[in-house]
Design a protein around this motif. Sequence first.
Motif, PDB file in Angstrom:
ATOM      1  N   PRO A  61      -7.570  61.299  36.732  1.00  0.00           N
ATOM      2  CA  PRO A  61      -6.982  62.580  36.559  1.00  0.00           C
ATOM      3  C   PRO A  61      -6.946  63.329  37.702  1.00  0.00           C
ATOM      4  CG  PRO A  61      -9.342  62.801  35.830  1.00  0.00           C
ATOM      5  CD  PRO A  61      -9.157  61.514  36.313  1.00  0.00           C
ATOM      6  N   ILE A  62      -7.288  62.974  38.791  1.00  0.00           N
ATOM      7  CA  ILE A  62      -7.268  63.717  40.311  1.00  0.00           C
ATOM      8  C   ILE A  62      -6.255  63.497  41.261  1.00  0.00           C
ATOM      9  CG2 ILE A  62      -8.870  64.731  41.906  1.00  0.00           C
ATOM     10  CD1 ILE A  62     -11.428  64.168  40.314  1.00  0.00           C
ATOM     11  N   ASN A  63      -5.609  64.332  41.907  1.00  0.00           N
ATOM     12  CA  ASN A  63      -4.522  64.095  42.974  1.00  0.00           C
ATOM     13  C   ASN A  63      -5.317  63.324  44.029  1.00  0.00           C
ATOM     14  OD1 ASN A  63      -5.750  66.115  44.204  1.00  0.00           O
ATOM     15  ND2 ASN A  63      -3.876  67.581  43.652  1.00  0.00           N
ATOM     16  N   LEU A  71     -17.284  60.308  47.311  1.00  0.00           N
ATOM     17  CA  LEU A  71     -18.368  60.092  47.929  1.00  0.00           C
ATOM     18  C   LEU A  71     -19.744  60.872  47.350  1.00  0.00           C
ATOM     19  CD1 LEU A  71     -20.627  58.367  49.587  1.00  0.00           C
ATOM     20  CD2 LEU A  71     -20.028  59.790  51.583  1.00  0.00           C
ATOM     21  N   ILE A  72     -19.476  62.297  47.217  1.00  0.00           N
ATOM     22  CA  ILE A  72     -20.393  63.067  46.996  1.00  0.00           C
ATOM     23  C   ILE A  72     -20.769  63.267  45.307  1.00  0.00           C
ATOM     24  CG2 ILE A  72     -18.987  65.170  46.709  1.00  0.00           C
ATOM     25  CD1 ILE A  72     -21.357  66.953  47.860  1.00  0.00           C
ATOM     26  N   LEU A  73     -19.447  63.165  44.400  1.00  0.00           N
ATOM     27  CA  LEU A  73     -19.740  62.806  43.089  1.00  0.00           C
ATOM     28  C   LEU A  73     -20.320  61.656  42.619  1.00  0.00           C
ATOM     29  CD1 LEU A  73     -16.271  64.375  42.214  1.00  0.00           C
ATOM     30  CD2 LEU A  73     -18.188  65.451  42.336  1.00  0.00           C
ATOM     31  N   ALA A  74     -20.000  60.566  43.265  1.00  0.00           N
ATOM     32  CA  ALA A  74     -20.493  59.090  43.083  1.00  0.00           C
ATOM     33  C   ALA A  74     -22.059  59.089  43.275  1.00  0.00           C
ATOM     34  CB  ALA A  74     -19.988  58.032  43.736  1.00  0.00           C
ATOM     35  N   LEU A 217     -18.084  64.530  35.528  1.00  0.00           N
ATOM     36  CA  LEU A 217     -16.829  64.691  35.156  1.00  0.00           C
ATOM     37  C   LEU A 217     -16.309  66.348  35.077  1.00  0.00           C
ATOM     38  CD1 LEU A 217     -14.117  63.299  34.174  1.00  0.00           C
ATOM     39  CD2 LEU A 217     -15.197  63.290  31.866  1.00  0.00           C
ATOM     40  N   LEU A 218     -16.904  67.000  34.435  1.00  0.00           N
ATOM     41  CA  LEU A 218     -16.858  68.360  34.387  1.00  0.00           C
ATOM     42  C   LEU A 218     -16.698  69.056  35.555  1.00  0.00           C
ATOM     43  CD1 LEU A 218     -18.632  69.411  30.976  1.00  0.00           C
ATOM     44  CD2 LEU A 218     -15.908  68.808  31.229  1.00  0.00           C
ATOM     45  N   LEU A 219     -17.415  68.790  36.360  1.00  0.00           N
ATOM     46  CA  LEU A 219     -17.643  69.124  37.656  1.00  0.00           C
ATOM     47  C   LEU A 219     -16.031  68.950  38.403  1.00  0.00           C
ATOM     48  CD1 LEU A 219     -21.230  68.987  39.219  1.00  0.00           C
ATOM     49  CD2 LEU A 219     -19.849  71.118  38.828  1.00  0.00           C
TER      50      LEU A 219
END
Length: 221
Positions: A61-63, A71-74, A217-219
């Motif tokens: 859902p992200i452009n 990288l940081i989210l994973a 996901l919410l972040l």
Amino acid sequence: MMANLFDQFMSPTYLGIPLIVLALGLPWILWPSPSSRWLNNRLITLQSWFLNRFTQQLLLPINTGGHKWALILASLMAFLLSMNLLGLLPYTFTPTTQLSLNMGLAVPFWLATVIIGMRNQPTAALGHLLPEGTPTPLIPVLIVIETISLFIRPLALGVRLTANLTAGHLLIQLIATAAFTLMTTMTTVALLTTSVLFLLTLLEIAVAMIQAYVFVLLLSL
């Protein structure tokens, strides 16, 4: 009784030295480092497949501009997932049951997304405070409500993760204590309680994985 139940959530110390740093650093040791070989072993292949699938699912859902956060989210997802699952092992400490740690993760990430949104797309960022088609008399009220919800979001992220893991650990301890107590007096009931404990443990494994995914996901949203 209640004090003993909640003692499991206290940060462990050894010779007066808090061991939470060890609990935070251990998950990174368990993840093998990727190799430059053409063929990797099964563990690294499975790890790469999991991270690739998670990153693809997270970035749907992200452009394109938001893909630089992959990288940081994973890494955050792998970190939370490891700590949540390791905390279900006996004689272990779960750092994510500490509200201070969860807030320390939620607030900087939330603040970074807000600041970057205000800097890059101020009109779109401020537009989220007022839904399209709102009646004129409700505009001031909705702006206040949306602003409050924006600032409550990091608190909700930290409390959600803390509450779910804390409740799960308390239920496991309560049911395990009941099964151990009933083993000598009511064997049949104790066996039924043990089966419930096994099912609850499976549920808590699922909750540990889901809560790590929901947090990231919410972040990202």
